[in-house]
Design an enzyme around this catalytic site. Structure first.
Site, PDB file in Angstrom:
ATOM      1  N   SER A 142       1.732   9.379   3.512  1.00 12.96           N
ATOM      2  CA  SER A 142       1.827   8.457   4.650  1.00 12.96           C
ATOM      3  C   SER A 142       2.893   7.418   4.356  1.00 12.96           C
ATOM      4  O   SER A 142       3.189   7.115   3.191  1.00 12.96           O
ATOM      5  CB  SER A 142       0.478   7.770   4.878  1.00 12.96           C
ATOM      6  N   TYR A 155      -6.971   3.110   1.425  1.00  8.28           N
ATOM      7  CA  TYR A 155      -6.182   4.245   1.904  1.00  8.28           C
ATOM      8  C   TYR A 155      -4.760   4.201   1.362  1.00  8.28           C
ATOM      9  O   TYR A 155      -4.258   5.186   0.806  1.00  8.28           O
ATOM     10  CB  TYR A 155      -6.170   4.232   3.435  1.00  8.28           C
ATOM     11  N   LYS A 159      -2.497   6.867  -1.063  1.00 11.77           N
ATOM     12  CA  LYS A 159      -1.271   7.465  -0.534  1.00 11.77           C
ATOM     13  C   LYS A 159      -0.080   7.163  -1.439  1.00 11.77           C
ATOM     14  O   LYS A 159       0.831   7.985  -1.585  1.00 11.77           O
ATOM     15  CB  LYS A 159      -1.020   6.970   0.886  1.00 11.77           C
TER      16      LYS A 159
END
Length: 259
Positions: A142, A155, A159
């Protein structure tokens, strides 16, 4: 053996919707066979059922919980047994775990099981087959790996770690297996629409987000699929160990409060 005579065999995780579904469609349209998986059962994955109807000889779907290593191992073994080989792995499955840096331990653990460990273990399980085919691993990360916003931990942390996973896979398994990453930005998927819908004015939230992109729009899932197809091809054979950002120029903006 169920492999398409003129195509390759690609594993695509998270293939029931969104980016994963678009990637599966792209490889299928190219004449490849796709072994797709996602968490929902087939009964709860209508778009996967449609792909089965459209490509009955070349698309196969399994319900897999990628936080469970036994599920991943079984899925990869079945894919190779059914198709005779694996040429491409697109490790895409994951979800937003936006809990903030003060998240609970269970949120932290779930995030890293899903958004980091699963990618490593999928690659590990597929390595013997990919070694035989001199295959390609594509890890979907991402743009949060490069810069993020408040509340997006843990998150964004996982990533970011995927950037290093891509590097390590490339340098330790190359040249037999070529590995690289793709870091999509705001792609117009069901999940991102749900984020818009969570705002008081969903239309206004979308408009504000679009204005933050120099290209003047959000990304399309099909564009991620097209990039995957190219990166898995011989034409991209000199690209390895790096992660390509595709975010419509969003990360080029230093400050956007007045946009």
């Amino acid at each position: 053996m169920l492999r398409h005579q003129s195509g390759r065999v690609a594993i695509v995780t998270g293939a029931s919707q969104g980016i994963g579904l678009a990637i599966a469609k792209t490889f299928l349209a190219n004449g490849d066979t796709v072994m797709g998986c996602a968490y929902p059962s087939l009964e709860n994955a209508p778009q996967a059922r449609q792909l089965l109807a459209d490509y009955p000889q070349h698309f196969f779907y399994s319900s897999v919980d990628v936080t469970q290593t036994a599920d991943i191992k079984r899925f990869v073994a079945n894919a190779e047994q059914q198709c005779g080989r694996i040429d491409i792995v697109v490790s895409n499955a994951g979800k937003n775990v936006f809990k903030g840096i003060d998240c609970e331990e269970e949120d932290w653990t779930h995030n890293f099981d899903l958004n980091l460990r699963s990618h490593w273990y999928l690659a590990k399980c597929a390595r013997p087959a990919l070694t035989k085919s001199h295959g390609v691993i594509l890890v979907i990360t991402s743009n949060h790996a490069f810069s993020t916003m408040p509340g997006c931990a843990p998150y964004n942390i996982s990533k970011r770690a995927l950037l290093s996973l891509v590097q390590s896979l490339a340098i330790e398994w190359g040249p037999t297996i070529r590995t690289l990453g793709i870091a999509p930005g705001f792609i117009d998927t069901e999940g991102n629409q749900a984020w818009f819908d969570a705002h008081t004015d969903a239309k206004l939230a979308r408009e504000k987000t679009v204005k933050k992109h120099p290209v003047g729009r959000l990304g399309r899932p099909e564009e991620v699929g097209d990039l995957c197809l190219f990166l898995a091809s011989d034409g991209a054979g000199f690209i390895a160990g790096t992660t390509i950002v595709m975010d419509g120029g969003r990360s080029a903006i230093m400050q956007d409060d007045d946009r």
